[in-house]
Design a protein around this motif. Structure first.
Motif, PDB file in Angstrom:
ATOM      1  N   TRP A 163       0.827  -1.210   0.000  1.00  0.00           N
ATOM      2  CA  TRP A 163       0.000   0.000   0.000  1.00  0.00           C
ATOM      3  C   TRP A 163       0.858   1.257   0.000  1.00  0.00           C
ATOM      4  CZ3 TRP A 163      -4.612   0.036  -1.732  1.00  0.00           C
ATOM      5  CH2 TRP A 163      -5.348  -1.141  -1.696  1.00  0.00           C
ATOM      6  N   GLY A 164       2.050   1.142   0.559  1.00  0.00           N
ATOM      7  CA  GLY A 164       2.994   2.259   0.471  1.00  0.00           C
ATOM      8  C   GLY A 164       3.359   2.536  -0.976  1.00  0.00           C
ATOM      9  N   LYS A 165       3.585   1.449  -1.731  1.00  0.00           N
ATOM     10  CA  LYS A 165       3.966   1.631  -3.132  1.00  0.00           C
ATOM     11  C   LYS A 165       2.798   2.153  -3.964  1.00  0.00           C
ATOM     12  CE  LYS A 165       8.034  -1.121  -3.370  1.00  0.00           C
ATOM     13  NZ  LYS A 165       8.608  -2.432  -3.148  1.00  0.00           N
ATOM     14  N   VAL A 166       1.604   1.668  -3.659  1.00  0.00           N
ATOM     15  CA  VAL A 166       0.419   2.185  -4.358  1.00  0.00           C
ATOM     16  C   VAL A 166       0.318   3.690  -4.135  1.00  0.00           C
ATOM     17  CG1 VAL A 166      -2.100   2.226  -4.326  1.00  0.00           C
ATOM     18  CG2 VAL A 166      -0.888   0.033  -4.361  1.00  0.00           C
ATOM     19  N   SER A 167       0.466   4.110  -2.874  1.00  0.00           N
ATOM     20  CA  SER A 167       0.336   5.550  -2.614  1.00  0.00           C
ATOM     21  C   SER A 167       1.465   6.302  -3.304  1.00  0.00           C
ATOM     22  CB  SER A 167       0.295   5.845  -1.114  1.00  0.00           C
ATOM     23  OG  SER A 167       1.500   5.473  -0.505  1.00  0.00           O
TER      24      SER A 167
ATOM     25  N   GLY B  45       0.001  11.574 -10.022  1.00  0.00           N
ATOM     26  CA  GLY B  45      -0.925  12.686  -9.795  1.00  0.00           C
ATOM     27  C   GLY B  45      -0.185  14.012  -9.738  1.00  0.00           C
ATOM     28  N   PHE B  46       0.944  14.013  -9.037  1.00  0.00           N
ATOM     29  CA  PHE B  46       1.722  15.248  -8.899  1.00  0.00           C
ATOM     30  C   PHE B  46       2.188  15.751 -10.262  1.00  0.00           C
ATOM     31  CE2 PHE B  46       6.138  16.781  -8.814  1.00  0.00           C
ATOM     32  CZ  PHE B  46       5.904  18.038  -8.297  1.00  0.00           C
ATOM     33  N   ASN B  47       2.738  14.851 -11.066  1.00  0.00           N
ATOM     34  CA  ASN B  47       3.252  15.291 -12.370  1.00  0.00           C
ATOM     35  C   ASN B  47       2.135  15.730 -13.307  1.00  0.00           C
ATOM     36  OD1 ASN B  47       6.274  15.119 -12.672  1.00  0.00           O
ATOM     37  ND2 ASN B  47       5.826  13.186 -11.641  1.00  0.00           N
ATOM     38  N   CYS B  48       0.986  15.039 -13.237  1.00  0.00           N
ATOM     39  CA  CYS B  48      -0.147  15.454 -14.090  1.00  0.00           C
ATOM     40  C   CYS B  48      -0.650  16.837 -13.678  1.00  0.00           C
ATOM     41  CB  CYS B  48      -1.297  14.465 -13.982  1.00  0.00           C
ATOM     42  SG  CYS B  48      -0.931  12.918 -14.778  1.00  0.00           S
ATOM     43  N   THR B  49      -0.555  17.137 -12.384  1.00  0.00           N
ATOM     44  CA  THR B  49      -1.044  18.439 -11.929  1.00  0.00           C
ATOM     45  C   THR B  49      -0.094  19.550 -12.351  1.00  0.00           C
ATOM     46  OG1 THR B  49      -1.833  17.310  -9.974  1.00  0.00           O
ATOM     47  CG2 THR B  49      -1.909  19.697  -9.919  1.00  0.00           C
ATOM     48  N   PHE B  50       1.176  19.352 -12.097  1.00  0.00           N
ATOM     49  CA  PHE B  50       2.084  20.498 -12.180  1.00  0.00           C
ATOM     50  C   PHE B  50       2.893  20.571 -13.462  1.00  0.00           C
ATOM     51  CE2 PHE B  50       1.056  20.123  -7.697  1.00  0.00           C
ATOM     52  CZ  PHE B  50       0.642  21.414  -7.469  1.00  0.00           C
ATOM     53  N   PHE B  51       3.093  19.461 -14.174  1.00  0.00           N
ATOM     54  CA  PHE B  51       3.873  19.588 -15.398  1.00  0.00           C
ATOM     55  C   PHE B  51       3.170  20.482 -16.419  1.00  0.00           C
ATOM     56  CE2 PHE B  51       5.946  18.321 -19.362  1.00  0.00           C
ATOM     57  CZ  PHE B  51       7.250  18.636 -18.997  1.00  0.00           C
ATOM     58  N   PRO B  52       1.845  20.307 -16.640  1.00  0.00           N
ATOM     59  CA  PRO B  52       1.178  21.196 -17.616  1.00  0.00           C
ATOM     60  C   PRO B  52       1.221  22.661 -17.207  1.00  0.00           C
ATOM     61  CG  PRO B  52      -0.230  19.340 -17.040  1.00  0.00           C
ATOM     62  CD  PRO B  52       0.922  19.308 -16.095  1.00  0.00           C
ATOM     63  N   MET B  53       1.421  22.925 -15.920  1.00  0.00           N
ATOM     64  CA  MET B  53       1.423  24.329 -15.486  1.00  0.00           C
ATOM     65  C   MET B  53       2.610  25.097 -16.060  1.00  0.00           C
ATOM     66  SD  MET B  53       0.016  24.410 -11.641  1.00  0.00           S
ATOM     67  CE  MET B  53      -1.508  23.572 -11.206  1.00  0.00           C
TER      68      MET B  53
ATOM     69  N   LEU C 272      -6.172  13.103  -8.510  1.00  0.00           N
ATOM     70  CA  LEU C 272      -5.396  11.874  -8.380  1.00  0.00           C
ATOM     71  C   LEU C 272      -4.379  12.022  -7.249  1.00  0.00           C
ATOM     72  CD1 LEU C 272      -5.197   9.138  -9.795  1.00  0.00           C
ATOM     73  CD2 LEU C 272      -3.373  10.077 -11.209  1.00  0.00           C
ATOM     74  N   LEU C 273      -3.719  13.175  -7.213  1.00  0.00           N
ATOM     75  CA  LEU C 273      -2.752  13.458  -6.141  1.00  0.00           C
ATOM     76  C   LEU C 273      -3.449  13.407  -4.785  1.00  0.00           C
ATOM     77  CD1 LEU C 273       0.032  14.389  -5.172  1.00  0.00           C
ATOM     78  CD2 LEU C 273      -0.600  16.723  -5.740  1.00  0.00           C
ATOM     79  N   GLY C 274      -4.666  13.980  -4.739  1.00  0.00           N
ATOM     80  CA  GLY C 274      -5.432  13.958  -3.496  1.00  0.00           C
ATOM     81  C   GLY C 274      -5.720  12.531  -3.045  1.00  0.00           C
ATOM     82  N   ILE C 275      -6.101  11.674  -4.005  1.00  0.00           N
ATOM     83  CA  ILE C 275      -6.372  10.274  -3.670  1.00  0.00           C
ATOM     84  C   ILE C 275      -5.094   9.618  -3.144  1.00  0.00           C
ATOM     85  CG2 ILE C 275      -6.992   8.024  -4.642  1.00  0.00           C
ATOM     86  CD1 ILE C 275      -8.771   9.581  -6.666  1.00  0.00           C
ATOM     87  N   GLY C 276      -3.964   9.935  -3.781  1.00  0.00           N
ATOM     88  CA  GLY C 276      -2.686   9.373  -3.354  1.00  0.00           C
ATOM     89  C   GLY C 276      -2.338   9.769  -1.930  1.00  0.00           C
TER      90      GLY C 276
END
Lengths: 668, 433
Positions: free
Chosen positions: A446-450, A457-465, A499-503
């Motif tokens: 579960w650590g690896k899943v998170s 999630g982080f990269n999807c959020t901030f790379f397009p920015m 996605l980041l929030g879920i993580g």
């Protein structure tokens, strides 16, 4: 050997106290329950309180971020009002910096530093408790404005809405007459007090309480980075303290530091703010560099590559960090020479930062890399921090920065540094040291899943920015029109944020599960290298049965490879310490908590000094002055009795095997 | 196979599924190219003037250098991660590798290499700082001086060299416009940046990076538009409630068109009567698409408008077809009666206020509310009716249409307007060209 022991500070040198100390409370002795936690002076409990509160605020700040992303998911959206949006981004920034990352670092300072240097507690245990409760006061003051959204009779005008940077003259009474701004000013001021007190405590602790043989160049890198951070804090915070006092005086007492009509200079605020604000960036990131410098060697199964250079580059970053503040101000018309100077200084600071990355890679090189969850977060840290660092180099080119400054490009840059960097390292650290302080392992799967949810999630959020910013989208904007070419980038970033929030939720849910149901573990589940792994998990109140003697860097690694020698040494130490009266432990105290309560009452009422006090619509007092004075009296009174009650303390005695047999109140 | 290996494989499978799912969502949802588009109206990459171009060139230097660093360091890091990974459970617990503590030669070499790479960025940076700072010496003679002033939340533009003689020898005043800055293409423009309240920032990404408007500080910016065009700008420093919608436009015209525009601007406000309309018979009138309800979801420009914004702006300079002198006269009267004149100037008519934007030629602007709404009849109507919806916290709403009484905002009876009255006001304002 006894000589070496005498130097360790907790033993010997205890002057006999002449008379029974004067006090109004019996010294509390409860180790558990509410009283135990409120009066604790145990650095581990204080660390856990810091950590627990900080994680709560981290989740609140995250929720604010998700509301921001929801507002921006489509153009011309009305999910939140402009005003609420501005409150959200102001409090998201303020919360994440002052109430999440800084106290999480403080939590690790508390949990780890005394153990890593082979001490039984910090130098000033009651002061440590005071720092914690003062921090809580600051957190309450900053957030109290939210209440007016839920309770209409609390007229604070909502949460602060002038940005975490609070640029004058937006903070003047003319533009933000709301009490929220006064609470923000006082809240930050109070948090500064907490940080300065804590930093002095840790500087004294690290310099004076090191175990025998623990020279500065044998200090674990995390402790080194904490030391540098503590110096940065005591040098940087006075700048913002002064600036906040100026704002407070402008708002309440008619001064003209930033008041434009009186000839004030709003630009002065920016200089004072960033003289604090830029070192603050390193205050946030140096301790995470420390975590990573502990985790990488452990899971590469070899020592840190280039230890002295990693340490010196950390110190160099600390120094240069004070000479680059104006790169936050390239668009304020500094003039050519100043702009050039700050441009070059900013490029220069990239060198020691790059050096650290080279040395981390050097640590991996030739190692045997074990990809446990903390290691995955640490490796993720290197990758993401490298990206954040490189976009930082782009910002150092001042003319190019004129296009990027205050655009989404900057948001992308510093979230790569503060999430990809600081937060990844903190998540690595929490996962890594969780077994030490709770005695239970966090499940790998579960650590690896998170990890993967957070990473993707982080990269999807901030790379397009990065692209949104280059495409001209300014930051701190409540909405945007649909014909600007920003629709898809924002939609994508918002989905990434969910996605980041879920993580993040998964990560902490797994921790809660592990707290109750995790597999029990021994002293040293990761086969690690520093002293905290030499003692039981969770550690006893007194940390060490005998103060260790340090023979090498990675002291515990050395102990593991020289067991016989160490066992003999330890038996001698226990005997010597018993001859000095046993293990000396500090007494708990009510006064740090009471002093902080006084500060809360004082500051809360001071913010609304001239307004009448009403209860259920009826005016009971003409002003808040009597209540503010009451708070100050409680604060001063508590400090007075705190000074008089003395440190006191008690002794713990060990049997021949190093197990405690009894504890006895000391009678000095 | 041991348990840890199994856990690892499960986690890897999870990560793969996550990435695949995301890829699928992308393909169906929106195209990746749009997410990473750099062709927007405020693109800093697709630029239209030498200052922005020099900033873009420098940016590309930083992109190439940092990409090179990322590729080289990333390749070494990736190689180390793969090559030195523990291959099995036994491998993890094998005798640890030799205790190597560092290598001074490697360290010094890497530091030297980093410094060299930074020098590649530093040299053009220094050159760029001086170039972007002020108009080059050899072009100073051509420079057009303009003063831009930031207000919460709109921009005022003044042309200090374009003065207008007041009647009765009452002196001269500079030409004043709001939210749309008209400049000649090919000329260096030097803008003095001022503010009346908080800090704002002047940013037209296609023409130049931003410079802040700071109280008690005399900042300036210079830029040049290579070609005639319609450029988008926006305040870039957080300035309170409606910072997000403090926008403006820069319209670059050919020098000939610019002089014609100036000449028209300097005239007093236009008065419409039956006689003046009769005299205009035969002159081209505007029947452009934007006056009708356009298509698309954007507030600031319909699809038709966005297809050719400069063309739409030029069309907006023409008088509208089907003007009703009686309705316009009623609007002009209401503009006085409802106290609009105390905040808005209409030079030559009754308006004398300076709190709000100068409306002498408001009908000829392509947008209203500081670049937020395309200047159609409908938008003007909606804006007058409920400006707080479009620009929360604006002074026309708080202080004009509503007044503060005992701590509460109450509707101002003097400014009560019904829909017919608003229509008359719109007709009047749209006649001001």
């Amino acid at each position: 050997m006894a000589d070496a022991l005498a130097k360790s500070g907790f033993i010997g040198n205890q002057a006999a106290h002449p008379a029974k100390p004067m006090t109004i409370f019996k010294r509390p002795t409860a180790k558990t329950g509410l009283v135990g936690w409120l009066t604790t002076v145990d650095h581990k409990k204080i660390g856990m309180l810091y950590g627990g509160f900080a994680i709560c605020f981290f989740l609140i700040g995250g929720l604010e971020a998700l509301m921001i992303r929801t507002q921006l998911i489509v153009p011309n959206n009305h999910f939140v009002s402009a005003r609420l949006y501005n409150e959200l981004f102001t409090m998201h920034g303020t919360t994440m910096i002052f109430l999440a990352v800084m106290p999480l670092n403080a939590a690790f300072f508390n949990l780890l530093i005394p153990i890593q240097i082979g001490a039984r507690d910090v130098a000033f245990p009651r002061l440590n408790s005071f720092s914690l409760w003062v921090w809580v006061v600051g957190a309450i003051l900053l957030n109290v404005g939210w209440l007016s959204h839920f309770v209409p009779s609390w007229k604070f005008g909502g949460a602060p809405a002038m940005g975490w940077f609070g640029y004058a003259p937006l903070t003047s009474k003319q533009f933000t007459p709301e009490l929220a701004t006064d609470f923000w000013v006082l809240g930050l001021q109070v948090l500064g007090v907490s940080s300065i007190v804590a930093s002095l405590n840790f500087i004294v602790t690290i310099i004076n309480l090191r175990a025998p043989g623990l020279t500065m160049m044998r200090l674990p890198v995390f402790t080194w980075m904490s030391l540098v951070t503590s110096f940065l804090l005591i040098l940087a915070l006075p700048a913002i303290a002064i600036a906040l006092i100026f704002v407070m005086f402008d708002r309440n007492f008619g001064t003209n530091f930033f008041e434009v009509s009186g000839g004030g200079q709003p630009i002065l605020w920016q200089h004072l703010f960033w003289v604090f604000g830029h070192p603050e960036v390193y205050i946030l990131i140096l301790p995470p560099m420390g975590y990573v410098s502990e985790i990488l060697p452990t899971f590469s199964r070899k020592p840190l590559f280039g230890y002295p250079i990693v340490v010196f580059s950390g110190v160099a970053i600390g120094f240069i960090g004070f000479g680059v503040w104006s790169h936050h101000m390239f668009t304020t018309g500094l003039g050519t020479v100043a702009t050039a100077a700050f441009s070059l200084a900013t490029m220069a600071i990239a060198v020691p930062t790059g050096v650290k990355i080279f040395n981390w890679i050097g640590t991996l090189w030739g190692g045997r890399i074990v990809t446990r969850v903390p290691m995955m977060f640490a490796l993720g840290f290197i990758w993401m921090f490298m990206m954040g660092g490189l976009s930082g180099i782009m910002h150092s080119a001042a003319p190019a920065d004129a296009q990027q400054q205050d655009s989404y490009f900057v948001i992308a840059h510093f979230h790569y540094v503060l999430i990809g960097g600081a937060t990844f390292a903190l998540l690595a650290a929490i996962h890594f040291w969780f077994p030490k302080f709770f005695g239970r392992m966090v499940p790998e799967f579960w650590g690896k899943v998170s990890f993967w949810l957070i990473f993707v999630g982080f990269n999807c959020t901030f790379f397009p920015m990065h692209f949104l910013g280059l495409n001209g989208m300014p930051r701190r904007t409540w909405t945007y029109d649909s014909n600007m070419g920003w629709n898809e980038g924002n939609l994508f970033a918002s989905c990434g944020a969910y996605l980041l929030g879920i993580g993040i939720f998964t990560y902490f849910a797994v921790l809660v599960y592990s707290f109750f149901k995790g597999k029990l573990c021994g002293n040293d589940p990761w086969d690690a290298r520093t002293l905290e792994w030499s003692i039981p998990s969770p550690p006893p109140e007194y940390n060490f049965t005998a103060i260790p003697t340090v023979h090498a860097r990675d002291a515990w690694w050395y102990e593991k490879t020289h067991q016989e020698e160490i066992a003999k040494e330890k038996a001698e130490h226990i005997k010597a310490e018993e001859a000095h009266g046993g293990i000396h432990m500090p007494d708990q105290s009510w006064f740090p908590f009471i002093a902080a309560s006084g500060l809360l009452i004082g500051a809360y009422n001071f913010a609304q000094l001239r307004l009448p006090v009403t209860i259920l619509g009826n005016q009971v007092l003409a002003t808040h002055v009597p209540l503010a004075i009451t708070g100050v009296c409680i604060l001063l009174g508590a400090c007075y009795f705190w000074a008089l009650e003395g440190p006191a303390g008690y002794h713990i005695h060990l049997d021949a095997n190093g197990n405690p047999i009894e504890s006895e109140a000391s009678h000095h | 196979m041991t348990r840890t290996r199994l856990v690892h494989q499960k986690a890897t499978r999870f990560a793969t599924a996550l990435l695949a799912g995301l890829g699928l969502a992308l393909l169906t949802g929106c195209s990746l190219a749009d997410v990473f588009s750099l062709n927007g109206k405020q693109s800093t990459v697709n630029v239209a003037g030498p200052v922005a171009q020099s900033q873009q060139d420098l940016f590309m230097v930083t992109v190439w250098v940092t990409t090179f660093i990322f590729v080289v360091v990333g390749a070494v890091l990736a190689y180390a991660q793969i090559k030195f990974r523990a291959k099995s459970e036994a491998d993890e617990h094998a005798v640890p590798p030799a205790e190597a503590h560092g290598n001074p030669l490697v360290e010094i070499g890497l530091i030297a290499a980093s410094v060299l790479l930074l020098v590649i960025i530093a040299v053009p940076t220094i050159r760029g700082i001086w170039y972007t700072h002020d108009v080059p010496e050899d072009e100073k003679g051509n420079a057009i001086e303009i003063t831009a002033t930031g207000y919460q939340w709109w921009f005022k533009f003044e042309y200090p060299t374009e003065t207008i003689k007041l009647p009765n020898n009452a002196g001269e005043i500079p030409l004043v416009t709001g939210n749309e800055l008209v400049i000649p293409a090919g000329f260096p423009i030097r803008v003095q940046l001022r503010t009346t309240d908080v800090i704002h920032s002047f940013w037209v990404p296609k023409l130049a990076g931003k410079v802040d408007m700071i109280p008690n500080r005399g900042n300036f910016i210079w830029f040049k538009a290579d070609k005639p065009g319609y450029y988008y700008g926006q305040c870039a420093e957080y300035c309170g409630d409606s910072h997000a919608i403090m926008r403006f436009r820069v319209i670059a015209l050919s020098p000939v068109a610019y002089s014609k525009w100036l000449e028209n601007q300097k005239q007093p406000a236009r008065s419409v009567t039956a006689e003046s309309l009769a005299a205009e018979a035969g002159v081209a009138h505007a029947e452009f698409a934007s006056l009708k309800t356009g298509t698309g979801s954007a507030l600031s420009g319909s699809v038709e408008f966005d297809a050719d914004p400069l063309g739409a702006w030029q069309t907006a300079q023409n008088h509208e077809a089907g003007e009703d002198p009686a309705l316009i006269a009623k609007g002009r009267q209401l503009f006085q009666d409802k106290t609009c004149i105390s905040c808005h100037a209409v030079r030559g008519h009754e308006g004398i206020g300076i709190t709000g934007p100068d409306l002498t030629r408001v009908g000829a602007r392509s947008t209203i509310a500081a670049g937020v709404l395309e200047n159609t009849h409908q938008h003007m109507h909606d804006w007058i009716k409920d400006s707080n919806h479009f620009k929360p916290g604006n002074k026309m709403w708080f202080g004009g249409f509503n007044l503060l009484e005992e701590g509460e905002w109450k509707p101002n009876p003097k400014m009560k307007l019904d829909d017919q009255e608003i229509d008359a006001l719109v007709a009047y304002l749209h006649s001001l060209k």
